[in-house]
Design an enzyme around this catalytic site. Structure first.
Site, PDB file in Angstrom:
ATOM      1  N   ASP A 169       7.038   2.073  -2.676  1.00  0.00           N
ATOM      2  CA  ASP A 169       5.604   2.320  -2.524  1.00  0.00           C
ATOM      3  C   ASP A 169       5.247   3.654  -3.176  1.00  0.00           C
ATOM      4  O   ASP A 169       5.724   4.703  -2.749  1.00  0.00           O
ATOM      5  CB  ASP A 169       5.302   2.334  -1.024  1.00  0.00           C
ATOM      6  CG  ASP A 169       3.818   2.414  -0.752  1.00  0.00           C
ATOM      7  OD1 ASP A 169       3.057   1.763  -1.478  1.00  0.00           O
ATOM      8  OD2 ASP A 169       3.418   3.144   0.169  1.00  0.00           O
ATOM      9  N   THR A 184      -1.122   2.137  -5.938  1.00  0.00           N
ATOM     10  CA  THR A 184      -0.946   3.592  -6.092  1.00  0.00           C
ATOM     11  C   THR A 184      -0.137   3.909  -7.338  1.00  0.00           C
ATOM     12  O   THR A 184      -0.473   4.831  -8.082  1.00  0.00           O
ATOM     13  CB  THR A 184      -0.236   4.165  -4.860  1.00  0.00           C
ATOM     14  OG1 THR A 184       0.895   3.350  -4.572  1.00  0.00           O
ATOM     15  CG2 THR A 184      -1.148   4.160  -3.668  1.00  0.00           C
ATOM     16  N   THR A 185       0.920   3.126  -7.581  1.00  0.00           N
ATOM     17  CA  THR A 185       1.758   3.381  -8.761  1.00  0.00           C
ATOM     18  C   THR A 185       0.933   3.190 -10.033  1.00  0.00           C
ATOM     19  O   THR A 185       0.982   4.025 -10.947  1.00  0.00           O
ATOM     20  CB  THR A 185       2.957   2.414  -8.772  1.00  0.00           C
ATOM     21  OG1 THR A 185       3.575   2.460  -7.484  1.00  0.00           O
ATOM     22  CG2 THR A 185       3.969   2.822  -9.806  1.00  0.00           C
ATOM     23  N   ASP A 198       0.104  -2.886   2.234  1.00  0.00           N
ATOM     24  CA  ASP A 198      -0.427  -3.186   0.902  1.00  0.00           C
ATOM     25  C   ASP A 198      -1.095  -4.560   0.891  1.00  0.00           C
ATOM     26  O   ASP A 198      -2.192  -4.726   0.369  1.00  0.00           O
ATOM     27  CB  ASP A 198       0.706  -3.173  -0.150  1.00  0.00           C
ATOM     28  CG  ASP A 198       1.176  -1.752  -0.428  1.00  0.00           C
ATOM     29  OD1 ASP A 198       0.655  -0.835   0.214  1.00  0.00           O
ATOM     30  OD2 ASP A 198       2.055  -1.557  -1.287  1.00  0.00           O
TER      31      ASP A 198
END
Length: 512
Positions: free
Chosen positions: A32, A65-66, A358
């Site tokens: 994550d 987020t990545t 997520d």
């Protein structure tokens, strides 16, 4: 750039995980993006701004987020090349802003509508969110749970408050044992062994007031002269507690959840009446139980009436592992639910919890906006093409910046390809060729290395992930571009002279 590079390898179905070891030797294994960045110790001031991008993305959607961080890193890398060519940072910033506005437009145009009744697509969204994480092997089970949970707590206009989905982790059992409970699980046990362990068709009273005798507000001395006066005094206390219990049970309540303390004498009377009671339930749990059971939280015992009670099909105490839990289950139309996550080890359950966060965030975001796009790098290639067309309409140096922005978008499909160990040059040319033939959902199949129709394959993501990632990445990139100097501040005013040793030359030692 180093920060973006670190998380880049975790992107996509073939992304790898990171093992983060803190100073105490505690280990976190995760895929994550935001977790990695929060746990990493980052000293560099500009790199900290990149972490903020991930946090914004996490708070807004809970996923992607990545993607956001990788795009921000690529925007800066492409800006660096333009700076070397002598383009002014302000011009690049202006070009990036133009490109970002246009990008939002293009993304909206390519998105597809979705409704809450389209359960198939919602499950695919949840599965897409979990692919490439530790939860992947049981994503079918977990995705269904995530979608069910979101559907249960969604209110009118598809508004979903993710706080109403409580994630409880329990080590032990396998991932497949995870379940969705139509109600709330709290880690409290009943107050006395003589209380019933299971209550069917429970009527639940939620009380935000202590069931005990309060001390007097002002100082008072009571003079007692004879022993029977002491006895009368104690009896009076006991009667007051008995009255409190009478008031509660008179409403027909068979389960009492108290946010504050419960006196032992009151526990005795409650047990005699066959009431299941729990004390010191946290405020957040009280609110969730109220939502799940339809009870009203009473802060005054005098006003407690049977209309304030909530309903649950079963309230029971269960032992999970070596702790006792109170399960409040089978609520009629719960607006708050619990996802009980099981897994073989603590690391597994933690990672599944992150994957579920997520998935829930994605499903909720899709319902809220009602717009989704396919994944697998398709929207980014489509976006880059649209931006390049737009760049041709601009004159002046901004055109270069818009083109750099378009190139940066391609980092996502390229990263997916690289992480899968495929040849980036061949695969990217195939993808671009497919998109120029108007196949807007042509994405990369990382397992075969071929181009696929991502929509038909069920790789679907909420539009909000893309729009939010592009906007926060562009904002942070322009902000960093505008900085021309990093200056160490002196901190507070009264610490005396703050010149570093060796005049300004000593600044190098301060990490400039």
């Amino acid at each position: 750039k180093a920060v973006a590079e670190t998380v880049r390898t975790t992107l996509g179905p073939k992304g790898m995980d990171k093992m983060i070891v803190d100073s105490l030797g505690d280990v976190t294994v995760t895929n994550d993006g935001v977790t990695i960045l929060e746990e990493m110790s980052i000293e560099h001031p500009a790199a900290k701004m990149i972490v903020e991008v991930a946090k914004t993305q996490e708070n807004e959607i809970g996923d992607g987020t990545t993607t956001a961080v990788v795009i921000a890193g690529e925007l800066l890398k492409n800006a660096e090349e333009l700076l070397d060519q002598g383009v002014h940072p302000a011009v690049i910033g202006r070009g990036y802003r133009l490109a970002e506005t246009k990008a939002q437009e293009i993304l909206k145009q390519m998105s597809e509508k979705i409704t809450s009744s389209d359960e198939d697509a919602l499950i695919k969204i949840a599965q897409t969110a979990m692919t490439g994480k530790g939860a992947e092997y049981s994503k079918d089970t977990l995705a269904k749970l995530a979608v069910k949970a979101v559907q249960m707590v969604s209110e009118e206009n598809n508004y979903v408050d993710k706080d109403n989905i409580k994630l409880e982790k329990r080590t032990g059992g396998s991932i497949e044992d995870s379940e969705l409970i139509k109600g709330i699980v709290i880690d409290k046990e009943r107050l006395s062994a003589s209380m019933p362990r299971v209550v069917k068709n429970a009527k639940i009273a939620l009380i935000d007031k202590e069931i005990e005798i309060k001390k007097t507000e002002f100082e008072a001395n009571i003079q007692i002269k004879t022993p029977d006066q002491i006895q009368a005094f104690l009896d009076q206390e006991e009667n007051m507690l008995k009255d409190m219990v009478e008031k509660i049970t008179a409403t027909g309540a068979s389960v009492v959840l108290c946010q504050k303390g419960v006196d032992d004498v009151a526990v005795h009377y409650l047990a005699k009446k066959g009431v299941y009671a729990v004390r010191r339930v946290t405020e957040s749990d009280m609110k969730k139980i109220a939502k799940a059971t339809g009870a009203k939280i009473a802060s005054n015992l005098k006003d407690l009436s049977k209309d304030d009670l909530g309903f649950a099909g079963i309230v029971e105490e269960k032992k999970v592992g070596d702790e006792e839990f109170t399960y409040i289950m089978e609520c009629k139309n719960p607006k708050a639910v619990t996802l009980l996550i099981r897994g073989g080890t603590e690391h597994v359950t933690n990672e599944i919890e992150r994957a579920m966060t997520d998935a829930i965030g994605d499903v909720a975001a899709s319902l809220k906006d009602g717009m989704v796009v396919a994944g697998a790098g398709a929207p980014e290639i489509e976006l880059a093409m649209g931006l390049r067309k737009y760049a041709e309409t601009l004159s002046g140096r901004e055109q270069l910046a818009v083109e750099a922005f378009a190139d940066a978008m391609e980092v996502i499909p390229r990263t997916l390809i690289e992480n899968a160990g495929l040849d980036p040059i061949d695969a990217m040319t195939d993808l671009k060729a497919a998109h120029s033939k108007k196949q807007k959902w042509a994405g990369i199949d990382v397992f075969s290395g071929k181009v696929m129709d991502a929509w038909k394959r069920g790789v679907i993501e909420p539009l909000k992930i893309k729009t939010q990632a592009v906007s926060s990445a562009a904002e942070v990139a322009t902000m960093i571009l505008r900085i021309d100097d990093v200056i160490a501040s002196s901190g507070s005013k009264d610490r005396g002279p703050q010149m570093p040793p060796g005049g300004m030359g000593g600044m190098e030692g301060m990490g400039m």
